[in-house]
Design a protein around this motif. Structure first.
Motif, mmCIF file in Angstrom:
data_model
loop_
_atom_site.group_PDB
_atom_site.id
_atom_site.type_symbol
_atom_site.label_atom_id
_atom_site.label_comp_id
_atom_site.label_asym_id
_atom_site.label_seq_id
_atom_site.Cartn_x
_atom_site.Cartn_y
_atom_site.Cartn_z
ATOM 1 N N LEU A 147 0.800 -1.222 0.000
ATOM 2 C CA LEU A 147 0.000 0.000 0.000
ATOM 3 C C LEU A 147 0.837 1.279 0.000
ATOM 4 O O LEU A 147 0.318 2.347 -0.311
ATOM 5 N N ILE A 148 2.103 1.190 0.373
ATOM 6 C CA ILE A 148 2.975 2.370 0.365
ATOM 7 C C ILE A 148 3.580 2.529 -1.031
ATOM 8 O O ILE A 148 4.180 1.603 -1.569
ATOM 9 N N ASP A 149 3.427 3.723 -1.604
ATOM 10 C CA ASP A 149 3.991 3.999 -2.920
ATOM 11 C C ASP A 149 5.393 4.580 -2.837
ATOM 12 O O ASP A 149 6.212 4.377 -3.731
ATOM 13 N N GLU A 150 5.654 5.313 -1.745
ATOM 14 C CA GLU A 150 6.913 6.059 -1.680
ATOM 15 C C GLU A 150 7.375 6.176 -0.232
ATOM 16 O O GLU A 150 6.563 6.368 0.673
ATOM 17 N N LEU A 151 8.685 6.067 -0.033
ATOM 18 C CA LEU A 151 9.313 6.263 1.271
ATOM 19 C C LEU A 151 10.232 7.474 1.201
ATOM 20 O O LEU A 151 11.080 7.547 0.303
ATOM 21 N N ARG A 152 10.071 8.376 2.134
ATOM 22 C CA ARG A 152 10.973 9.525 2.232
ATOM 23 C C ARG A 152 11.603 9.462 3.622
ATOM 24 O O ARG A 152 10.926 9.664 4.633
ATOM 25 N N LEU A 178 15.586 4.416 -6.221
ATOM 26 C CA LEU A 178 16.025 5.683 -5.654
ATOM 27 C C LEU A 178 15.661 6.798 -6.628
ATOM 28 O O LEU A 178 16.045 6.765 -7.794
ATOM 29 N N VAL A 179 14.902 7.784 -6.143
ATOM 30 C CA VAL A 179 14.472 8.860 -7.047
ATOM 31 C C VAL A 179 15.018 10.228 -6.644
ATOM 32 O O VAL A 179 15.044 11.141 -7.459
ATOM 33 N N HIS A 180 15.487 10.361 -5.391
ATOM 34 C CA HIS A 180 16.013 11.672 -5.004
ATOM 35 C C HIS A 180 16.827 11.551 -3.718
ATOM 36 O O HIS A 180 16.481 10.779 -2.826
ATOM 37 N N VAL A 181 17.914 12.333 -3.657
ATOM 38 C CA VAL A 181 18.734 12.440 -2.447
ATOM 39 C C VAL A 181 19.095 13.905 -2.273
ATOM 40 O O VAL A 181 19.466 14.579 -3.238
ATOM 41 N N GLU A 182 18.970 14.395 -1.047
ATOM 42 C CA GLU A 182 19.430 15.757 -0.777
ATOM 43 C C GLU A 182 19.978 15.840 0.639
ATOM 44 O O GLU A 182 19.528 15.122 1.534
ATOM 45 N N SER A 183 20.957 16.701 0.807
ATOM 46 C CA SER A 183 21.495 16.922 2.149
ATOM 47 C C SER A 183 20.672 18.006 2.828
ATOM 48 O O SER A 183 20.142 18.912 2.176
ATOM 49 N N ALA A 184 20.549 17.875 4.137
ATOM 50 C CA ALA A 184 19.775 18.833 4.919
ATOM 51 C C ALA A 184 20.652 19.369 6.042
ATOM 52 O O ALA A 184 21.827 19.005 6.167
ATOM 53 N N LYS A 185 20.063 20.210 6.880
ATOM 54 C CA LYS A 185 20.843 20.816 7.947
ATOM 55 C C LYS A 185 21.269 19.776 8.973
ATOM 56 O O LYS A 185 20.690 18.702 9.075
ATOM 57 N N SER A 186 22.289 20.095 9.714
ATOM 58 C CA SER A 186 22.792 19.257 10.808
ATOM 59 C C SER A 186 23.249 17.878 10.350
ATOM 60 O O SER A 186 23.210 16.914 11.110
ATOM 61 N N GLY A 187 23.683 17.785 9.091
ATOM 62 C CA GLY A 187 24.238 16.526 8.609
ATOM 63 C C GLY A 187 23.224 15.488 8.194
ATOM 64 O O GLY A 187 23.578 14.350 7.877
ATOM 65 N N ARG A 188 21.954 15.828 8.202
ATOM 66 C CA ARG A 188 20.938 14.866 7.789
ATOM 67 C C ARG A 188 20.906 14.719 6.267
ATOM 68 O O ARG A 188 21.282 15.626 5.531
ATOM 69 N N VAL A 189 20.423 13.566 5.826
ATOM 70 C CA VAL A 189 20.247 13.297 4.405
ATOM 71 C C VAL A 189 18.807 12.841 4.196
ATOM 72 O O VAL A 189 18.301 11.998 4.941
ATOM 73 N N ILE A 190 18.153 13.390 3.200
ATOM 74 C CA ILE A 190 16.787 12.992 2.867
ATOM 75 C C ILE A 190 16.843 12.124 1.621
ATOM 76 O O ILE A 190 17.328 12.553 0.566
ATOM 77 N N VAL A 191 16.372 10.889 1.763
ATOM 78 C CA VAL A 191 16.448 9.901 0.686
ATOM 79 C C VAL A 191 15.027 9.492 0.313
ATOM 80 O O VAL A 191 14.234 9.126 1.186
ATOM 81 N N THR A 192 14.723 9.555 -0.968
ATOM 82 C CA THR A 192 13.380 9.207 -1.442
ATOM 83 C C THR A 192 13.435 7.975 -2.334
ATOM 84 O O THR A 192 14.191 7.940 -3.307
ATOM 85 N N TYR A 193 12.628 6.976 -1.989
ATOM 86 C CA TYR A 193 12.509 5.757 -2.779
ATOM 87 C C TYR A 193 11.045 5.571 -3.198
ATOM 88 O O TYR A 193 10.134 5.870 -2.429
ATOM 89 N N GLN A 194 10.858 5.030 -4.388
ATOM 90 C CA GLN A 194 9.526 4.642 -4.839
ATOM 91 C C GLN A 194 9.493 3.134 -5.015
ATOM 92 O O GLN A 194 10.502 2.508 -5.392
ATOM 93 N N ARG A 195 8.332 2.556 -4.734
ATOM 94 C CA ARG A 195 8.154 1.114 -4.972
ATOM 95 C C ARG A 195 8.270 0.856 -6.468
ATOM 96 O O ARG A 195 7.686 1.556 -7.284
ATOM 97 N N ARG A 196 9.059 -0.142 -6.804
ATOM 98 C CA ARG A 196 9.271 -0.451 -8.214
ATOM 99 C C ARG A 196 7.972 -0.945 -8.853
ATOM 100 O O ARG A 196 7.190 -1.655 -8.242
ATOM 101 N N ALA A 197 7.738 -0.507 -10.069
ATOM 102 C CA ALA A 197 6.517 -0.886 -10.787
ATOM 103 C C ALA A 197 6.384 -2.396 -10.834
ATOM 104 O O ALA A 197 7.359 -3.120 -11.064
ATOM 105 N N GLY A 198 5.189 -2.867 -10.583
ATOM 106 C CA GLY A 198 4.931 -4.305 -10.610
ATOM 107 C C GLY A 198 5.082 -4.972 -9.276
ATOM 108 O O GLY A 198 4.734 -6.153 -9.109
ATOM 109 N N GLN A 199 5.588 -4.217 -8.261
ATOM 110 C CA GLN A 199 5.752 -4.788 -6.911
ATOM 111 C C GLN A 199 4.417 -4.847 -6.196
ATOM 112 O O GLN A 199 3.630 -3.936 -6.246
#
Length: 199
Positions: A147-152, A178-199
């Motif tokens: 049921l989850i399409d995307e994880l951030r 993996l669809v996106h990666v960005e660095s954030a403040k205080s050394g954090r990293v924001i990583v975005t994944y999408q469920r692969r089609a057909g999963q």
């Protein structure tokens, strides 16, 4: 992204570098703002959370929304601007609370759903993005049900050693893109994944 004929369910979670959402005794003191996640998800018109999380979630955000000049429960500081904005958004946005035990929910515009089948029906209806608030147990159960399409993931530069694992309850193999990666403040990293089609 899912087509606009159905909803996109997005889980945005705070996680340690070694994959835990909280420490062994429930410690979450390494997360400086719980409002960060909602800023990652545009066009939200519904929130989903679990019955275990709801009581403290409701108490915390309702207090901030009602009186932003007051120190909220479970904190020792005044709410930040982003937390006040989240509380105001949450107050006007409908919530679905997945629970087999709760008798009622009072804040905000919330209703109880009793099983995953009801969430599946909801997901197949037209709508915008839906923020799956969590926690890790709910997210794992919804991942198991596809049921989850995307994880951030907001990955913090801290190693907890042990605690509640983000994917500890996942019982099926998942393929993610993996669809996106960005660095954030205080050394954090924001990583975005999408469920692969057909999963």
């Amino acid at each position: 992204m899912a087509p606009n004929t159905s909803r996109t369910l997005i889980a945005a979670l705070q996680v340690s570098l070694d994959g835990f959402t909280q420490g062994p005794n429930g410690e979450k003191d390494w997360v400086d703002s719980w409002a960060d996640a909602i800023q990652l998800i545009p066009d939200v018109d519904m929130f989903i959370l679990g019955g275990h999380m709801y009581p403290t979630y409701g108490e915390y955000w309702e207090t901030i929304e009602a009186n932003p000049e007051r120190v909220p429960p479970f904190q020792e500081r005044l709410p930040s601007k982003s937390e006040i904005a989240y509380a105001q958004l949450a107050a006007r946005t409908p919530h679905l609370v997945l629970s087999t035990t709760l008798k009622d929910v009072s804040w905000p515009r919330a209703q109880i759903v009793r099983n995953v089948a009801e969430l599946r029906t909801f997901k197949n209806q037209p709508g915008k993005n839906t923020y799956v608030v969590g926690g890790a147990t709910l997210v794992a159960s919804l991942l198991n049900e596809s049921l989850i399409d995307e994880l951030r993931l907001i990955v913090h530069p801290i190693v907890l050693g042990k605690g509640q694992a983000l994917f500890g309850g996942v019982s099926t193999r998942l393929l993610l893109d993996l669809v996106h990666v960005e660095s954030a403040k205080s050394g954090r990293v924001i990583v975005t994944y999408q469920r692969r089609a057909g999963q």
